[in-house]
Design a protein around this motif. Structure first.
Motif, PDB file in Angstrom:
ATOM      1  N   UNK A 140      20.647  55.671 -14.989  1.00 58.32           N
ATOM      2  CA  UNK A 140      19.377  55.335 -14.070  1.00 58.32           C
ATOM      3  C   UNK A 140      19.606  55.736 -12.843  1.00 58.32           C
ATOM      4  N   UNK A 141      20.832  55.555 -12.136  1.00 59.82           N
ATOM      5  CA  UNK A 141      21.224  56.040 -10.942  1.00 59.82           C
ATOM      6  C   UNK A 141      22.578  56.596 -10.787  1.00 59.82           C
ATOM      7  N   UNK A 142      22.936  57.244  -9.667  1.00 65.10           N
ATOM      8  CA  UNK A 142      24.093  58.019  -9.415  1.00 65.10           C
ATOM      9  C   UNK A 142      25.435  56.750  -9.552  1.00 65.10           C
ATOM     10  N   UNK A 143      24.947  55.701  -8.999  1.00 64.48           N
ATOM     11  CA  UNK A 143      26.026  54.458  -9.152  1.00 64.48           C
ATOM     12  C   UNK A 143      26.181  54.169 -10.501  1.00 64.48           C
ATOM     13  N   UNK A 144      25.425  54.309 -11.296  1.00 57.90           N
ATOM     14  CA  UNK A 144      25.719  53.844 -12.917  1.00 57.90           C
ATOM     15  C   UNK A 144      26.608  55.000 -13.372  1.00 57.90           C
ATOM     16  N   UNK A 145      25.980  56.119 -13.127  1.00 60.31           N
ATOM     17  CA  UNK A 145      26.604  57.541 -13.472  1.00 60.31           C
ATOM     18  C   UNK A 145      28.193  57.252 -13.247  1.00 60.31           C
ATOM     19  N   UNK A 146      28.514  56.842 -12.195  1.00 61.77           N
ATOM     20  CA  UNK A 146      29.831  57.012 -11.565  1.00 61.77           C
ATOM     21  C   UNK A 146      30.559  55.736 -12.415  1.00 61.77           C
ATOM     22  N   UNK A 147      30.147  54.633 -12.502  1.00 63.40           N
ATOM     23  CA  UNK A 147      30.544  53.567 -13.437  1.00 63.40           C
ATOM     24  C   UNK A 147      30.916  54.117 -14.622  1.00 63.40           C
ATOM     25  N   UNK A 148      29.993  54.846 -15.510  1.00 63.57           N
ATOM     26  CA  UNK A 148      30.064  55.128 -16.720  1.00 63.57           C
ATOM     27  C   UNK A 148      31.133  56.158 -16.807  1.00 63.57           C
ATOM     28  N   UNK A 207      40.167  46.172 -30.595  1.00 65.32           N
ATOM     29  CA  UNK A 207      39.140  45.714 -29.579  1.00 65.32           C
ATOM     30  C   UNK A 207      39.574  46.031 -28.205  1.00 65.32           C
ATOM     31  N   UNK A 208      38.506  46.121 -27.730  1.00 59.45           N
ATOM     32  CA  UNK A 208      38.861  46.296 -25.929  1.00 59.45           C
ATOM     33  C   UNK A 208      39.335  45.120 -25.457  1.00 59.45           C
ATOM     34  N   UNK A 209      40.379  45.349 -24.517  1.00 58.67           N
ATOM     35  CA  UNK A 209      41.292  44.120 -23.833  1.00 58.67           C
ATOM     36  C   UNK A 209      40.340  43.841 -22.637  1.00 58.67           C
ATOM     37  N   UNK A 210      39.452  44.434 -22.033  1.00 55.90           N
ATOM     38  CA  UNK A 210      38.946  43.933 -21.019  1.00 55.90           C
ATOM     39  C   UNK A 210      39.905  43.599 -19.937  1.00 55.90           C
ATOM     40  N   UNK A 211      40.654  44.517 -19.730  1.00 55.71           N
ATOM     41  CA  UNK A 211      41.870  44.403 -18.502  1.00 55.71           C
ATOM     42  C   UNK A 211      41.019  44.609 -17.273  1.00 55.71           C
ATOM     43  N   UNK A 212      41.559  43.770 -16.158  1.00 54.78           N
ATOM     44  CA  UNK A 212      40.916  44.056 -14.908  1.00 54.78           C
ATOM     45  C   UNK A 212      41.059  45.511 -14.300  1.00 54.78           C
ATOM     46  N   UNK A 213      40.263  45.943 -13.755  1.00 54.22           N
ATOM     47  CA  UNK A 213      40.183  47.439 -13.142  1.00 54.22           C
ATOM     48  C   UNK A 213      39.617  47.409 -11.682  1.00 54.22           C
ATOM     49  N   UNK A 214      40.490  47.477 -10.727  1.00 55.34           N
ATOM     50  CA  UNK A 214      39.657  47.533  -9.268  1.00 55.34           C
ATOM     51  C   UNK A 214      38.544  48.509  -9.011  1.00 55.34           C
ATOM     52  N   UNK A 215      39.016  49.585  -9.698  1.00 54.68           N
ATOM     53  CA  UNK A 215      38.057  50.600  -9.495  1.00 54.68           C
ATOM     54  C   UNK A 215      36.675  50.319 -10.250  1.00 54.68           C
ATOM     55  N   UNK A 216      36.648  49.846 -11.457  1.00 52.00           N
ATOM     56  CA  UNK A 216      35.576  49.526 -12.129  1.00 52.00           C
ATOM     57  C   UNK A 216      34.879  48.290 -11.333  1.00 52.00           C
ATOM     58  N   UNK A 217      35.698  47.419 -10.730  1.00 55.09           N
ATOM     59  CA  UNK A 217      34.932  46.381 -10.389  1.00 55.09           C
ATOM     60  C   UNK A 217      34.259  46.688  -9.006  1.00 55.09           C
ATOM     61  N   UNK A 218      34.811  47.723  -8.230  1.00 55.11           N
ATOM     62  CA  UNK A 218      34.215  48.219  -7.023  1.00 55.11           C
ATOM     63  C   UNK A 218      32.887  48.922  -7.462  1.00 55.11           C
TER      64      UNK A 218
END
Length: 53
Positions: A5-13, A30-41
């Motif tokens: 939808x947006x450039x921000x969404x594309x960057x996250x994906x 199964x995905x571990x859902x580990x914390x990621x600082x970049x993904x959070x930002x």
């Protein structure tokens, strides 16, 4: 290519598809859902962009 939808969404994906932390899985696949600082930002930037529209 992923349609976003947006450039921000594309960057996250794009990040989450290539980041070893975001893609970490357990021995059952199964995905571990580990914390990621970049993904959070990037998630925060995406949410802010959605609020601005």
């Amino acid at each position: 290519m992923i349609l976003a939808e947006t450039p921000e969404q594309a960057a996250l994906w794009d990040h989450c598809l290539t980041c070893p932390t975001c893609r970490a899985i357990d021995d059952k696949g199964a995905n571990l859902n580990l914390p990621c600082a970049t993904a959070a930002r990037l998630t925060a930037e995406y949410r802010q962009a959605r609020r601005s529209t």
